[in-house]
Design a protein around this motif. Sequence first.
Motif, short mmCIF file in Angstrom:
data_model
loop_
_atom_site.label_atom_id
_atom_site.label_comp_id
_atom_site.label_asym_id
_atom_site.label_seq_id
_atom_site.Cartn_x
_atom_site.Cartn_y
_atom_site.Cartn_z
N GLY A 90 9.07 -8.80 0.81
CA GLY A 90 10.33 -9.30 1.34
C GLY A 90 11.21 -10.06 0.36
N GLU A 91 11.13 -9.73 -0.92
CA GLU A 91 12.01 -10.39 -1.89
C GLU A 91 12.44 -9.39 -2.95
N GLU A 92 13.55 -9.67 -3.60
CA GLU A 92 14.03 -8.80 -4.66
C GLU A 92 13.11 -8.93 -5.87
N ILE A 93 12.56 -7.82 -6.30
CA ILE A 93 11.62 -7.88 -7.43
C ILE A 93 11.50 -6.50 -8.08
N VAL A 94 11.28 -6.51 -9.39
CA VAL A 94 10.95 -5.28 -10.13
C VAL A 94 9.44 -5.12 -10.06
N ILE A 95 8.96 -4.00 -9.53
CA ILE A 95 7.51 -3.80 -9.39
C ILE A 95 6.96 -2.78 -10.38
N SER A 96 7.80 -2.34 -11.33
CA SER A 96 7.31 -1.45 -12.39
C SER A 96 6.93 -2.27 -13.61
N THR A 97 6.08 -1.70 -14.44
CA THR A 97 5.69 -2.37 -15.69
C THR A 97 6.87 -2.37 -16.66
N LYS A 98 6.82 -3.27 -17.63
CA LYS A 98 7.95 -3.42 -18.55
C LYS A 98 8.22 -2.17 -19.37
N ASP A 99 7.18 -1.36 -19.62
CA ASP A 99 7.37 -0.16 -20.44
C ASP A 99 7.76 1.07 -19.62
N SER A 100 7.97 0.91 -18.31
CA SER A 100 8.35 2.05 -17.47
C SER A 100 9.76 2.53 -17.79
N LYS A 101 9.91 3.84 -17.91
CA LYS A 101 11.23 4.40 -18.21
C LYS A 101 12.15 4.34 -16.99
N VAL A 102 11.56 4.55 -15.81
CA VAL A 102 12.31 4.43 -14.55
C VAL A 102 11.85 3.16 -13.86
N LYS A 103 12.79 2.31 -13.46
CA LYS A 103 12.44 1.04 -12.84
C LYS A 103 12.16 1.24 -11.35
N LEU A 104 11.18 0.50 -10.84
CA LEU A 104 10.84 0.51 -9.42
C LEU A 104 11.24 -0.85 -8.85
N LEU A 105 12.10 -0.83 -7.85
CA LEU A 105 12.65 -2.08 -7.31
C LEU A 105 12.35 -2.22 -5.83
N VAL A 106 12.06 -3.43 -5.41
CA VAL A 106 12.01 -3.78 -3.99
C VAL A 106 13.22 -4.65 -3.70
N GLU B 35 0.83 -1.21 0.00
CA GLU B 35 0.00 0.00 0.00
C GLU B 35 0.87 1.26 0.00
N THR B 36 1.91 1.25 0.84
CA THR B 36 2.80 2.41 0.91
C THR B 36 3.52 2.62 -0.40
N ARG B 37 4.04 1.54 -0.96
CA ARG B 37 4.76 1.66 -2.24
C ARG B 37 3.84 2.19 -3.33
N ALA B 38 2.65 1.65 -3.42
CA ALA B 38 1.71 2.07 -4.47
C ALA B 38 1.34 3.54 -4.32
N CYS C 15 6.94 6.08 -15.12
CA CYS C 15 6.93 4.73 -14.54
C CYS C 15 5.57 4.42 -13.92
N THR C 16 5.20 3.16 -14.01
CA THR C 16 3.90 2.68 -13.52
C THR C 16 4.12 1.42 -12.71
#
Length: 398
Positions: free
Chosen positions: A365-381, A340-343, A354-355
């Motif tokens: 709690g795991e390494e993951i890309v949470i942005s869509t594939k077409d996002s110009k800026v990547k969002l990472l956890v 919720e906080t990230r969103a 970025c979306t």
Amino acid sequence: MKILVINAGSSSLKYQLFDMEGERVLAKGLCERIGIDGHLKHSPLLEGKKKFDEDISLPTHAEAIAAVIEKLTSAEYGVVSSMSEINAVGHRVVHGGEYFSSSVLITDEVMKAIETCVPLAPLHNPANITGINACKKVMGDKVPQVAVFDTAYHQTMPGKAFTYAIPKEYYEKDKIRRYGFHGTSHRYVATRAAAMLGKPISELKLISCHMGNGSSVCAIEGGKSVDTSMGFTPLVGLPMGTRCGDLDSGVLQYLMNKYGISIDEMINILNKKSGVLGVSGISSDFRDLDNAAAEGNKDAQLALDLFHYEVAKVVGSYAAAMNGVDAIIFTAGIGENSKETRAAICEYFGYLGCTVDREANTKRGEEIVISTKDSKVKLLVIPTNEELVIARDTKELV
């Protein structure tokens, strides 16, 4: 090589024992209520070994270290046969001032410098010193010890980022400046982000959001910290669990004069009774605030909105300061676990192109890309691992 990592507080001592061959954690635990009545939680991570969770006498940190060593080497709870198998000790030290821009082997000169920094971190450095001295007392001079500083990573900030606009003699005489904290965490996740993106860290512009009960944002260019939201102390920057974050200093004078509050009382209010706890009047725990907001509590919702807004503002300012950003990282308790906080924070990043991928963002709690594939800026956890950084630095130095 086996390395013991120590994080000593005023009445507590956290520890992990690493086997650096494979970087495995062999055991971890926590000594609590040191100097009061004492309690030890010890968790061996080898099959067939029992956990220990009982009250024991811990008059000082020396007894706490001795108890840790006893459990690590015991037949019932242990993971090594004797203390001689522990090759080195790595210590978290909160404040290194301008003395240290990297981790160092602890010598008498290093100890003097850490003691000189006590006025800069009066709640933390004395406990760190106590932990170092306790290890030396119990383990002797032959076991090398290393200090890893929260502030060291930020020593690469340029003058325009760390200088306060006050008379320069306060910097020259008293070293009043922005120091920043959570450096070990920001350094770790930046390195992992480069690996996830498949690019050299020297080519990346990253913004790391370390969000827990204490929170800070760091601008990282070419692997180096160029700005961060905490300052001379960990009180400023973002509103946190109980800390106020950035605040007009005139407010202090107004409240102190009106209510006859001393400066020590005022700082206690700003450190322990403010932040999202102060705004919501409910809790410093974001899970409690999420639940209360879902039930219609407007103060809880305001506290959450305020936090999301301030994080987004700082991220935006750092994107401008670096003239771009390749990825935004979420880490620490809230950053790793609260979808919720990230969103909510990422709602502000439309201008960055970025979306959020809503399905990916449900992971915790795991390494993951949470942005869509077409996002110009990547969002990472990226889950942080400060203890591993301390262990690695210790191995490198000894």
